[in-house]
Scaffold this motif. Structure first.
Motif, PDB file in Angstrom:
ATOM      1  N   SER A  46       0.826  -1.211   0.000  1.00  0.00           N
ATOM      2  CA  SER A  46       0.000   0.000   0.000  1.00  0.00           C
ATOM      3  C   SER A  46       0.858   1.258   0.000  1.00  0.00           C
ATOM      4  O   SER A  46       0.593   2.212  -0.743  1.00  0.00           O
ATOM      5  CB  SER A  46      -0.928  -0.003   1.226  1.00  0.00           C
ATOM      6  N   PHE A  47       1.907   1.264   0.830  1.00  0.00           N
ATOM      7  CA  PHE A  47       2.810   2.413   0.903  1.00  0.00           C
ATOM      8  C   PHE A  47       3.458   2.663  -0.462  1.00  0.00           C
ATOM      9  O   PHE A  47       3.503   3.803  -0.953  1.00  0.00           O
ATOM     10  CB  PHE A  47       3.882   2.162   1.960  1.00  0.00           C
ATOM     11  N   THR A  48       3.947   1.600  -1.088  1.00  0.00           N
ATOM     12  CA  THR A  48       4.599   1.729  -2.389  1.00  0.00           C
ATOM     13  C   THR A  48       3.636   2.279  -3.433  1.00  0.00           C
ATOM     14  O   THR A  48       3.972   3.199  -4.191  1.00  0.00           O
ATOM     15  CB  THR A  48       5.154   0.371  -2.855  1.00  0.00           C
ATOM     16  N   ALA A  49       2.428   1.721  -3.485  1.00  0.00           N
ATOM     17  CA  ALA A  49       1.452   2.155  -4.487  1.00  0.00           C
ATOM     18  C   ALA A  49       1.074   3.625  -4.313  1.00  0.00           C
ATOM     19  O   ALA A  49       0.993   4.375  -5.296  1.00  0.00           O
ATOM     20  CB  ALA A  49       0.201   1.276  -4.396  1.00  0.00           C
ATOM     21  N   ILE A  50       0.859   4.041  -3.083  1.00  0.00           N
ATOM     22  CA  ILE A  50       0.462   5.429  -2.821  1.00  0.00           C
ATOM     23  C   ILE A  50       1.578   6.401  -3.203  1.00  0.00           C
ATOM     24  O   ILE A  50       1.329   7.437  -3.834  1.00  0.00           O
ATOM     25  CB  ILE A  50       0.079   5.597  -1.339  1.00  0.00           C
ATOM     26  N   ILE A  51       2.818   6.051  -2.835  1.00  0.00           N
ATOM     27  CA  ILE A  51       3.958   6.911  -3.172  1.00  0.00           C
ATOM     28  C   ILE A  51       4.138   7.009  -4.681  1.00  0.00           C
ATOM     29  O   ILE A  51       4.310   8.111  -5.241  1.00  0.00           O
ATOM     30  CB  ILE A  51       5.255   6.382  -2.511  1.00  0.00           C
ATOM     31  N   VAL A  52       4.088   5.871  -5.368  1.00  0.00           N
ATOM     32  CA  VAL A  52       4.278   5.856  -6.820  1.00  0.00           C
ATOM     33  C   VAL A  52       3.172   6.642  -7.516  1.00  0.00           C
ATOM     34  O   VAL A  52       3.420   7.414  -8.456  1.00  0.00           O
ATOM     35  CB  VAL A  52       4.346   4.413  -7.350  1.00  0.00           C
ATOM     36  N   TYR A  53       1.944   6.482  -7.049  1.00  0.00           N
ATOM     37  CA  TYR A  53       0.838   7.222  -7.664  1.00  0.00           C
ATOM     38  C   TYR A  53       1.031   8.730  -7.523  1.00  0.00           C
ATOM     39  O   TYR A  53       0.850   9.487  -8.489  1.00  0.00           O
ATOM     40  CB  TYR A  53      -0.495   6.816  -7.043  1.00  0.00           C
ATOM     41  N   ASN A  54       1.413   9.166  -6.359  1.00  0.00           N
ATOM     42  CA  ASN A  54       1.588  10.606  -6.126  1.00  0.00           C
ATOM     43  C   ASN A  54       2.768  11.182  -6.906  1.00  0.00           C
ATOM     44  O   ASN A  54       2.752  12.359  -7.276  1.00  0.00           O
ATOM     45  CB  ASN A  54       1.749  10.880  -4.632  1.00  0.00           C
ATOM     46  N   ASN A  62      -2.367   5.263 -12.695  1.00  0.00           N
ATOM     47  CA  ASN A  62      -3.095   4.440 -11.728  1.00  0.00           C
ATOM     48  C   ASN A  62      -2.677   2.978 -11.824  1.00  0.00           C
ATOM     49  O   ASN A  62      -2.454   2.309 -10.808  1.00  0.00           O
ATOM     50  CB  ASN A  62      -4.603   4.553 -11.960  1.00  0.00           C
ATOM     51  N   ILE A  63      -2.559   2.473 -13.061  1.00  0.00           N
ATOM     52  CA  ILE A  63      -2.137   1.091 -13.260  1.00  0.00           C
ATOM     53  C   ILE A  63      -0.679   0.911 -12.853  1.00  0.00           C
ATOM     54  O   ILE A  63      -0.304  -0.110 -12.260  1.00  0.00           O
ATOM     55  CB  ILE A  63      -2.342   0.662 -14.728  1.00  0.00           C
ATOM     56  N   LEU A  64       0.177   1.896 -13.154  1.00  0.00           N
ATOM     57  CA  LEU A  64       1.577   1.837 -12.730  1.00  0.00           C
ATOM     58  C   LEU A  64       1.670   1.738 -11.214  1.00  0.00           C
ATOM     59  O   LEU A  64       2.436   0.913 -10.682  1.00  0.00           O
ATOM     60  CB  LEU A  64       2.340   3.069 -13.216  1.00  0.00           C
ATOM     61  N   ALA A  65       0.905   2.563 -10.511  1.00  0.00           N
ATOM     62  CA  ALA A  65       0.932   2.548  -9.047  1.00  0.00           C
ATOM     63  C   ALA A  65       0.465   1.209  -8.504  1.00  0.00           C
ATOM     64  O   ALA A  65       1.063   0.656  -7.575  1.00  0.00           O
ATOM     65  CB  ALA A  65       0.057   3.675  -8.503  1.00  0.00           C
ATOM     66  N   PHE A  66      -0.599   0.665  -9.087  1.00  0.00           N
ATOM     67  CA  PHE A  66      -1.083  -0.647  -8.654  1.00  0.00           C
ATOM     68  C   PHE A  66      -0.012  -1.703  -8.855  1.00  0.00           C
ATOM     69  O   PHE A  66       0.277  -2.495  -7.953  1.00  0.00           O
ATOM     70  CB  PHE A  66      -2.339  -1.040  -9.432  1.00  0.00           C
ATOM     71  N   TYR A  75      -4.541  -6.544  -0.654  1.00  0.00           N
ATOM     72  CA  TYR A  75      -4.085  -5.274  -1.216  1.00  0.00           C
ATOM     73  C   TYR A  75      -4.791  -4.996  -2.546  1.00  0.00           C
ATOM     74  O   TYR A  75      -5.285  -3.885  -2.793  1.00  0.00           O
ATOM     75  CB  TYR A  75      -2.566  -5.304  -1.440  1.00  0.00           C
ATOM     76  N   GLY A  76      -4.823  -6.014  -3.419  1.00  0.00           N
ATOM     77  CA  GLY A  76      -5.418  -5.833  -4.733  1.00  0.00           C
ATOM     78  C   GLY A  76      -6.892  -5.491  -4.687  1.00  0.00           C
ATOM     79  O   GLY A  76      -7.416  -4.836  -5.589  1.00  0.00           O
ATOM     80  N   ASN A  77      -7.563  -5.910  -3.609  1.00  0.00           N
ATOM     81  CA  ASN A  77      -8.996  -5.684  -3.496  1.00  0.00           C
ATOM     82  C   ASN A  77      -9.353  -4.534  -2.567  1.00  0.00           C
ATOM     83  O   ASN A  77     -10.539  -4.271  -2.335  1.00  0.00           O
ATOM     84  CB  ASN A  77      -9.694  -6.968  -3.034  1.00  0.00           C
ATOM     85  N   THR A  78      -8.346  -3.861  -2.002  1.00  0.00           N
ATOM     86  CA  THR A  78      -8.616  -2.691  -1.155  1.00  0.00           C
ATOM     87  C   THR A  78      -7.834  -1.489  -1.695  1.00  0.00           C
ATOM     88  O   THR A  78      -8.331  -0.748  -2.523  1.00  0.00           O
ATOM     89  CB  THR A  78      -8.255  -2.964   0.318  1.00  0.00           C
ATOM     90  N   THR A  79      -6.588  -1.323  -1.253  1.00  0.00           N
ATOM     91  CA  THR A  79      -5.777  -0.189  -1.704  1.00  0.00           C
ATOM     92  C   THR A  79      -5.621  -0.182  -3.217  1.00  0.00           C
ATOM     93  O   THR A  79      -5.804   0.852  -3.877  1.00  0.00           O
ATOM     94  CB  THR A  79      -4.377  -0.223  -1.057  1.00  0.00           C
ATOM     95  N   GLY A  80      -5.269  -1.334  -3.800  1.00  0.00           N
ATOM     96  CA  GLY A  80      -5.067  -1.412  -5.238  1.00  0.00           C
ATOM     97  C   GLY A  80      -6.336  -1.126  -6.013  1.00  0.00           C
ATOM     98  O   GLY A  80      -6.321  -0.409  -7.022  1.00  0.00           O
TER      99      GLY A  80
END
Length: 309
Positions: A73-81, A93-97, A134-139
């Motif tokens: 979750s931390f990685t995805a949020i940082i990458v998205y921002n 969005n897909i890159l962050a996921f 993760y894939g079904n919540t944050t992702g």
């Protein structure tokens, strides 16, 4: 037989499933949207529930899904921002996921069975629930965020049955409730279905792919960087710190499980979520396909460098 050829032989059925998925859409006109919904709303919840209720949970094992879920979750949020303004569409969005996860289920579980003793493979399957969750919540939230408001995205997350399947399975486990043997055989069959349909959805996503439009070199490079450099680098760093300083896990079997998680290919769940949320899936599918092919060579090399399992 060398490790490379053993791995190639073992993963051949995965590639056959990709081909079958492609042919099912191209020739039989199967609706990939229906298969994606089947995976997310029926198959995955059954797999999550049966795995959660069955495994023997101790402190070291219980902490690992939490660790990986937070890390994903931390990685995805940082990458998205960081990259949210780099594309005009939902590519960021897909890159962050993708940056926050890997193909720990459809590809990783067969590898765990191949390389590990049964009790270590069971550990892998349980910890892998963190990636599903993760894939079904944050992702899911991050991918849905491209087409929906924050409120709408959160509502979609809490409508996913996998959240409640995990909670129910965990409560049953803690209170000693078991699945009757007759039903356990039935629910166990869903793991095979999960793996087969999960790889078929990748092939389904290939239909309609156009190289001129979907070969986004920047997108591919960043996906490969986060999956094949960032992930193993961070996991190896954690293992080193735990071994030499904090001794929080201090378990070689769990270290092996962690390392395998770090070297699996890019997750094809991003393709499934792109379909579900109305995001063009072809670019994500092409990147996942390249990653899956690349892993034929990458995974044996990394295991040898790690010292073997």
């Amino acid at each position: 037989m060398s490790l490379f050829f053993i791995l190639l032989l073992k993963i051949t059925p995965l590639y056959i499933n990709i081909l079958l998925g492609y042919l099912s859409v191209k020739i039989l006109e199967v609706k990939k949207e229906s298969i994606a919904k089947l995976i997310i709303y029926i198959i995955t919840p059954v797999v999550v529930f049966s795995s959660t209720i069955s495994v023997k949970i101790d402190f070291s094992l219980a902490i690992m899904p939490i660790f990986f879920y937070l890390f994903c979750s931390f990685t995805a949020i940082i990458v998205y921002n960081i990259f949210k303004k780099h594309w005009s569409d939902a590519t960021s969005n897909i890159l962050a996921f993708n940056a926050g996860t890997g193909n720990a289920g459809y590809f990783g579980i067969p590898l765990a069975v191949l390389f590990f003793e049964p009790h270590i493979a069971d550990i892998y399957i349980f910890v892998q629930l963190a990636f599903i969750f993760y894939g079904n919540t944050t992702g899911f939230y991050i991918t849905a965020k491209s087409n929906f408001t924050v409120r709408e995205s959160l509502i979609k997350v809490f409508r996913l049955p996998v959240v409640y399947a995990f909670i129910l399975g965990l409560l049953c486990n803690l209170f000693g409730v078991k699945i009757p043997e007759e039903l356990f055989v039935y629910t166990s069959q869903f793991k095979g279905v999960y793996g087969i349909l999960g790889m078929m959805i990748l092939g389904m996503g290939l239909v309609g792919l156009k190289k001129s439009e979907d070969l986004d070199k920047k997108f591919i490079f960043l996906n490969f960087f986060f999956k094949y450099v960032y992930w193993p680098g961070m996991v190896i760093l954690f293992i080193y710190i735990d071994k030499t300083i904090i001794h929080f896990i201090n378990d070689e079997d769990i270290y092996k499980v962690m390392f395998l998680f770090s070297i699996v290919p890019i997750a094809n769940n991003g393709v499934t979520l792109a379909i579900i949320n109305g995001i063009k899936p072809e670019k994500a599918t092409f990147t996942v396909l390249l990653s899956t092919i690349f892993s034929i060579v990458y995974i044996p090399i990394m295991i040898v460098l790690y010292g073997g399992f």
